[in-house]
Motif scaffolding. Structure first.
Motif, PDB file in Angstrom:
ATOM      1  N   GLY A 399       1.160  -1.211  -0.056  1.00  0.00           N
ATOM      2  CA  GLY A 399      -0.115   0.210   0.056  1.00  0.00           C
ATOM      3  C   GLY A 399       0.564   0.880   0.431  1.00  0.00           C
ATOM      4  N   LEU A 400       2.263   1.360  -0.308  1.00  0.00           N
ATOM      5  CA  LEU A 400       3.051   2.290  -0.338  1.00  0.00           C
ATOM      6  C   LEU A 400       3.238   3.003  -1.718  1.00  0.00           C
ATOM      7  CD1 LEU A 400       6.329   0.829   1.744  1.00  0.00           C
ATOM      8  CD2 LEU A 400       4.008   2.379   2.421  1.00  0.00           C
ATOM      9  N   GLU A 401       2.965   3.803  -1.954  1.00  0.00           N
ATOM     10  CA  GLU A 401       3.408   5.100  -3.384  1.00  0.00           C
ATOM     11  C   GLU A 401       4.839   4.915  -3.542  1.00  0.00           C
ATOM     12  OE1 GLU A 401       1.729   9.133  -2.085  1.00  0.00           O
ATOM     13  OE2 GLU A 401      -0.257   8.246  -2.554  1.00  0.00           O
ATOM     14  N   THR A 402       4.774   5.104  -4.436  1.00  0.00           N
ATOM     15  CA  THR A 402       6.807   5.034  -5.209  1.00  0.00           C
ATOM     16  C   THR A 402       6.842   6.456  -5.600  1.00  0.00           C
ATOM     17  OG1 THR A 402       6.212   3.984  -7.182  1.00  0.00           O
ATOM     18  CG2 THR A 402       6.646   2.437  -5.135  1.00  0.00           C
ATOM     19  N   VAL A 403       8.742   6.667  -5.090  1.00  0.00           N
ATOM     20  CA  VAL A 403       9.163   7.787  -5.702  1.00  0.00           C
ATOM     21  C   VAL A 403      10.295   7.271  -6.148  1.00  0.00           C
ATOM     22  CG1 VAL A 403      10.016  10.052  -5.335  1.00  0.00           C
ATOM     23  CG2 VAL A 403       8.044   9.629  -4.566  1.00  0.00           C
ATOM     24  N   VAL A 404      10.882   7.511  -7.344  1.00  0.00           N
ATOM     25  CA  VAL A 404      12.172   6.864  -8.232  1.00  0.00           C
ATOM     26  C   VAL A 404      13.132   8.001  -8.805  1.00  0.00           C
ATOM     27  CG1 VAL A 404      13.565   6.066 -10.336  1.00  0.00           C
ATOM     28  CG2 VAL A 404      10.945   5.324  -9.654  1.00  0.00           C
ATOM     29  N   GLU A 405      14.247   8.122  -7.705  1.00  0.00           N
ATOM     30  CA  GLU A 405      14.886   8.758  -8.287  1.00  0.00           C
ATOM     31  C   GLU A 405      15.698   9.491  -9.408  1.00  0.00           C
ATOM     32  OE1 GLU A 405      16.741  10.471  -3.489  1.00  0.00           O
ATOM     33  OE2 GLU A 405      17.487   8.684  -4.297  1.00  0.00           O
ATOM     34  N   GLY A 406      15.774  10.467  -9.850  1.00  0.00           N
ATOM     35  CA  GLY A 406      16.887  10.853 -10.733  1.00  0.00           C
ATOM     36  C   GLY A 406      15.698  10.537 -12.117  1.00  0.00           C
ATOM     37  N   TRP A 407      15.552  11.248 -12.955  1.00  0.00           N
ATOM     38  CA  TRP A 407      14.327  11.333 -14.010  1.00  0.00           C
ATOM     39  C   TRP A 407      15.588  11.185 -15.068  1.00  0.00           C
ATOM     40  CZ3 TRP A 407       9.730  14.477 -15.157  1.00  0.00           C
ATOM     41  CH2 TRP A 407       8.866  13.956 -16.216  1.00  0.00           C
ATOM     42  N   ARG A 411      11.097   6.556 -21.776  1.00  0.00           N
ATOM     43  CA  ARG A 411      11.561   5.381 -21.561  1.00  0.00           C
ATOM     44  C   ARG A 411      11.642   4.999 -20.338  1.00  0.00           C
ATOM     45  NH1 ARG A 411      15.214   1.615 -22.275  1.00  0.00           N
ATOM     46  NH2 ARG A 411      16.804   3.792 -22.182  1.00  0.00           N
ATOM     47  N   THR A 412      12.245   5.457 -19.613  1.00  0.00           N
ATOM     48  CA  THR A 412      12.850   5.055 -18.283  1.00  0.00           C
ATOM     49  C   THR A 412      11.579   4.224 -17.527  1.00  0.00           C
ATOM     50  OG1 THR A 412      15.708   5.566 -18.513  1.00  0.00           O
ATOM     51  CG2 THR A 412      14.757   5.219 -15.975  1.00  0.00           C
ATOM     52  N   CYS A 413      11.301   5.833 -17.258  1.00  0.00           N
ATOM     53  CA  CYS A 413       9.977   5.679 -16.234  1.00  0.00           C
ATOM     54  C   CYS A 413       8.686   4.993 -15.959  1.00  0.00           C
ATOM     55  CB  CYS A 413       9.392   7.309 -15.614  1.00  0.00           C
ATOM     56  SG  CYS A 413      10.615   8.479 -14.984  1.00  0.00           S
ATOM     57  N   SER A 414       8.839   5.301 -17.706  1.00  0.00           N
ATOM     58  CA  SER A 414       7.613   4.413 -17.826  1.00  0.00           C
ATOM     59  C   SER A 414       8.008   2.410 -17.869  1.00  0.00           C
ATOM     60  CB  SER A 414       7.456   3.728 -19.316  1.00  0.00           C
ATOM     61  OG  SER A 414       7.616   3.652 -20.484  1.00  0.00           O
ATOM     62  N   ALA A 415       9.057   2.210 -17.950  1.00  0.00           N
ATOM     63  CA  ALA A 415       9.864   0.539 -17.336  1.00  0.00           C
ATOM     64  C   ALA A 415       9.652   0.325 -16.161  1.00  0.00           C
ATOM     65  CB  ALA A 415      11.275   0.518 -18.041  1.00  0.00           C
ATOM     66  N   CYS A 416       9.947   1.421 -15.701  1.00  0.00           N
ATOM     67  CA  CYS A 416       9.568   1.551 -14.075  1.00  0.00           C
ATOM     68  C   CYS A 416       8.014   1.669 -13.590  1.00  0.00           C
ATOM     69  CB  CYS A 416      10.363   2.003 -12.985  1.00  0.00           C
ATOM     70  SG  CYS A 416      12.330   2.317 -13.353  1.00  0.00           S
ATOM     71  N   GLY A 417       7.206   1.626 -14.403  1.00  0.00           N
ATOM     72  CA  GLY A 417       5.727   1.632 -13.778  1.00  0.00           C
ATOM     73  C   GLY A 417       5.364   2.621 -12.721  1.00  0.00           C
ATOM     74  N   THR A 418       6.534   3.480 -12.385  1.00  0.00           N
ATOM     75  CA  THR A 418       5.764   3.694 -11.001  1.00  0.00           C
ATOM     76  C   THR A 418       5.276   5.000 -11.500  1.00  0.00           C
ATOM     77  OG1 THR A 418       7.171   5.437  -9.087  1.00  0.00           O
ATOM     78  CG2 THR A 418       8.169   5.451 -11.167  1.00  0.00           C
ATOM     79  N   TRP A 419       5.185   6.040 -10.423  1.00  0.00           N
ATOM     80  CA  TRP A 419       3.752   7.313 -10.133  1.00  0.00           C
ATOM     81  C   TRP A 419       4.214   8.447 -10.283  1.00  0.00           C
ATOM     82  CZ3 TRP A 419       3.586  10.901  -7.187  1.00  0.00           C
ATOM     83  CH2 TRP A 419       4.473  10.954  -5.694  1.00  0.00           C
ATOM     84  N   ALA A 420       6.019   8.624  -9.529  1.00  0.00           N
ATOM     85  CA  ALA A 420       6.419   9.757  -9.930  1.00  0.00           C
ATOM     86  C   ALA A 420       8.009   9.262  -9.853  1.00  0.00           C
ATOM     87  CB  ALA A 420       6.322  10.210  -8.637  1.00  0.00           C
ATOM     88  N   ALA A 421       8.868  10.861 -10.093  1.00  0.00           N
ATOM     89  CA  ALA A 421      10.879  10.619 -10.244  1.00  0.00           C
ATOM     90  C   ALA A 421      11.080  12.289  -9.982  1.00  0.00           C
ATOM     91  CB  ALA A 421      10.929  10.270 -11.642  1.00  0.00           C
ATOM     92  N   THR A 422      12.132  11.949  -9.784  1.00  0.00           N
ATOM     93  CA  THR A 422      12.268  12.963  -8.890  1.00  0.00           C
ATOM     94  C   THR A 422      13.319  14.027 -10.277  1.00  0.00           C
ATOM     95  OG1 THR A 422      14.100  12.317  -8.095  1.00  0.00           O
ATOM     96  CG2 THR A 422      12.832  13.034  -7.040  1.00  0.00           C
ATOM     97  N   SER A 423      13.107  15.185 -10.708  1.00  0.00           N
ATOM     98  CA  SER A 423      13.899  15.720 -11.684  1.00  0.00           C
ATOM     99  C   SER A 423      15.474  15.754 -11.439  1.00  0.00           C
ATOM    100  CB  SER A 423      13.747  16.821 -11.721  1.00  0.00           C
ATOM    101  OG  SER A 423      14.626  17.435 -13.304  1.00  0.00           O
ATOM    102  N   SER A 424      16.531  15.369 -12.497  1.00  0.00           N
ATOM    103  CA  SER A 424      17.812  14.877 -12.031  1.00  0.00           C
ATOM    104  C   SER A 424      18.175  16.629 -12.586  1.00  0.00           C
ATOM    105  CB  SER A 424      18.720  14.259 -13.359  1.00  0.00           C
ATOM    106  OG  SER A 424      18.047  14.996 -14.960  1.00  0.00           O
ATOM    107  N   ARG A 425      17.307  17.527 -13.290  1.00  0.00           N
ATOM    108  CA  ARG A 425      17.835  18.944 -13.464  1.00  0.00           C
ATOM    109  C   ARG A 425      18.112  19.832 -11.979  1.00  0.00           C
ATOM    110  NH1 ARG A 425      13.658  22.289 -16.434  1.00  0.00           N
ATOM    111  NH2 ARG A 425      15.182  24.598 -15.416  1.00  0.00           N
ATOM    112  N   ALA A 426      18.877  20.654 -11.995  1.00  0.00           N
ATOM    113  CA  ALA A 426      19.257  21.899 -10.408  1.00  0.00           C
ATOM    114  C   ALA A 426      18.298  21.258  -9.805  1.00  0.00           C
ATOM    115  CB  ALA A 426      20.292  22.962 -11.054  1.00  0.00           C
TER     116      ALA A 426
END
Length: 459
Positions: A399-407, A411-426
């Motif tokens: 029941g946990l939401e997920t965040v992936v660091e380093g957008w 293709r990377t995010c869709s391959a992970c199937g997660t809902w949100a990602a942190t930006s790699s920009r400054a």
């Protein structure tokens, strides 16, 4: 003594002899450490100070050692008994007196720490310590050494030992042990650290610490769904201070909790400013140090800050790492449960770095799992996202939401199937970050209108 004998004189002389021997015994007890046969700390310091004053033109080196137990040295007595530990220290002291070159004076300067003054050595002699460094007779025990070369005679013995200890501290992240030298670079770094410690209170009062925001993007829309607060220090004399420097320093000396409270207040203040500017609101993640949980009033203090500014607790996500749980599991779990009761969300940060434990996902009261960027980079390099998919699926089952660091690419995010990602920009300012917001909260692409926030009375 001649006849006739004077009984009273005889008794007085015997009594004086006994007193002299008792006094000598007491002096020896004050001078020598019973366990190791080395000078006691205070006598060693006095002897070294006198030596340096008597021979100002002579060159000496200071060598200090301590024992590193990869388990826990504090429990050695419990595991092996006091007698065995004393024998270990005695044997080590004897070996060091023989192994070290040209020993002038030696002392026990702590429970498992020794200090030695030796004649200055021009060449690198430390290879002779290798057998001692790796072979203590106990598998998980190692010896670490700090060396101060050509010591300054105007420094006290205590200060010299402190410098050697600073050098030993440089080995704190090593797998075993070794030898570290106190040099100009270390001296300059320690001087800078002293400057930072002395000016941190002034920095907080003068708002030298600036909070920037790293956006979190909804992978379906690419719009901002949240942000992470990152603190940066713009020092009036040193300029930009690397956060890896001052955060690590504050973690060591216990000042990190005050900085964490400052960041929390600044985030609350910014949420109020954004509300008054009519900008959309998204949740903001705030990093929490393991030391924060030493404060048993932590949940109430965080709630009081939110209430002071009129900020909805659901807009504040509190990030912790697994190390916080390792310090005191029961205390951490209780604090997190109370924080969630108040309406705050809890994120587990850096999952997948180091030795992440799946068991923690079930033990900690969490809302969000934040997958470490290192896992994403490795998966992208190998073009294999199976381990990340597994982590996300486990989080979903719990029941946990997920965040992936380093957008990276979509293709990377869709391959992970997660809902949100942190930006790699400054990192950017909150207004720039949130002008690109989708007016969504940090849920799975839920569209909601921003709720008005009543402004508090910030100081």
């Amino acid at each position: 003594m001649v006849k006739p004998y004077n009984p009273e004189a005889i008794l007085n002389r015997v009594s004086n002899t006994i007193r002299l021997r008792e006094t000598a015994s007491i002096v020896n007890q004050l001078r020598w450490d019973v366990t190791t046969g080395l000078y006691r700390e205070d006598f060693f310091f006095r002897r070294v100070d006198n030596l340096l004053a008597a021979y100002p033109d002579h060159a000496y080196d200071m060598v200090c050692s301590d024992i590193r137990d990869i388990r826990d040295f504090k429990t050695l007595n419990e595991r092996y008994g006091r007698e065995s530990c004393d024998r270990l220290l005695h044997d080590l002291a004897d070996k060091l007196k023989v192994a070290l070159p040209d020993v002038v004076s030696s002392g026990r300067i702590g429970g498992d720490s020794f200090g030695f003054v030796i004649e200055h050595q021009e060449s690198d002699w430390t290879a002779i310590l290798d057998p001692l460094i790796r072979n203590m007779g106990v598998a998980h025990l190692f010896v670490r050494f700090g060396v101060v070369q050509n010591i300054e005679h105007d420094l006290s013995a205590s200060q010299l030992c402190d410098r050697a200890s600073f050098a030993i501290d440089e080995l704190r992240d090593s797998e075993g042990a070794g030898v570290s030298w106190y040099d100009d670079a270390l001296h300059q770094r320690k001087a800078m650290e002293r400057t930072l410690v002395e000016s941190v209170q002034e920095g907080i009062e003068q708002h030298q610490f600036k909070v920037y925001y790293q956006p979190k993007h909804d992978v379906d829309t690419g719009l901002v769904a949240g942000a992470e607060a990152l603190v940066r220090w713009i020092h009036p004399e040193l300029g930009f201070v690397n956060p890896a420097v001052f955060i690590t320093l504050f973690e060591r000396n216990g000042m990190i909790s005050e900085l964490d409270r400052y960041v929390c207040r600044e985030v609350c203040r910014e949420i109020v400013n954004l509300t008054e500017a009519g900008l959309p609101l998204v949740p903001v993640s705030i990093n929490m140090s393991p030391l924060d949980f030493d404060d048993h009033e932590l949940p109430q203090r965080v709630l009081d800050m939110a209430n002071e500014f009129g900020v909805d607790p659901s807009l504040l996500h509190l990030e912790l790492t697994e190390t916080a749980y390792a310090e005191d599991p029961d205390v951490v779990v209780h604090a997190l449960e109370e924080l969630r009761t108040f309406g705050f969300k809890v994120e587990l940060d850096d999952f997948g770095s180091g030795y992440s434990s799946l068991a923690l996902l079930n033990l900690l009261p969490l809302d969000i799992l934040k997958i470490d960027g290192g896992m994403v980079r490795n998966a992208s390099r190998l073009d294999d996202f199976r381990i990340i998919r597994c982590a996300i699926q486990i989080a979903q089952l719990l029941g946990l939401e997920t965040v992936v660091e380093g957008w990276r690419p979509q293709r990377t995010c869709s391959a992970c199937g997660t809902w949100a990602a942190t930006s790699s920009r400054a990192s950017i300012t909150p207004a720039r970050c949130l002008r690109r917001s989708s007016r969504s909260t940090c849920g799975r692409t839920r569209r909601v209108s921003p709720q008005p926030i009543k402004r508090g009375n910030p100081p």
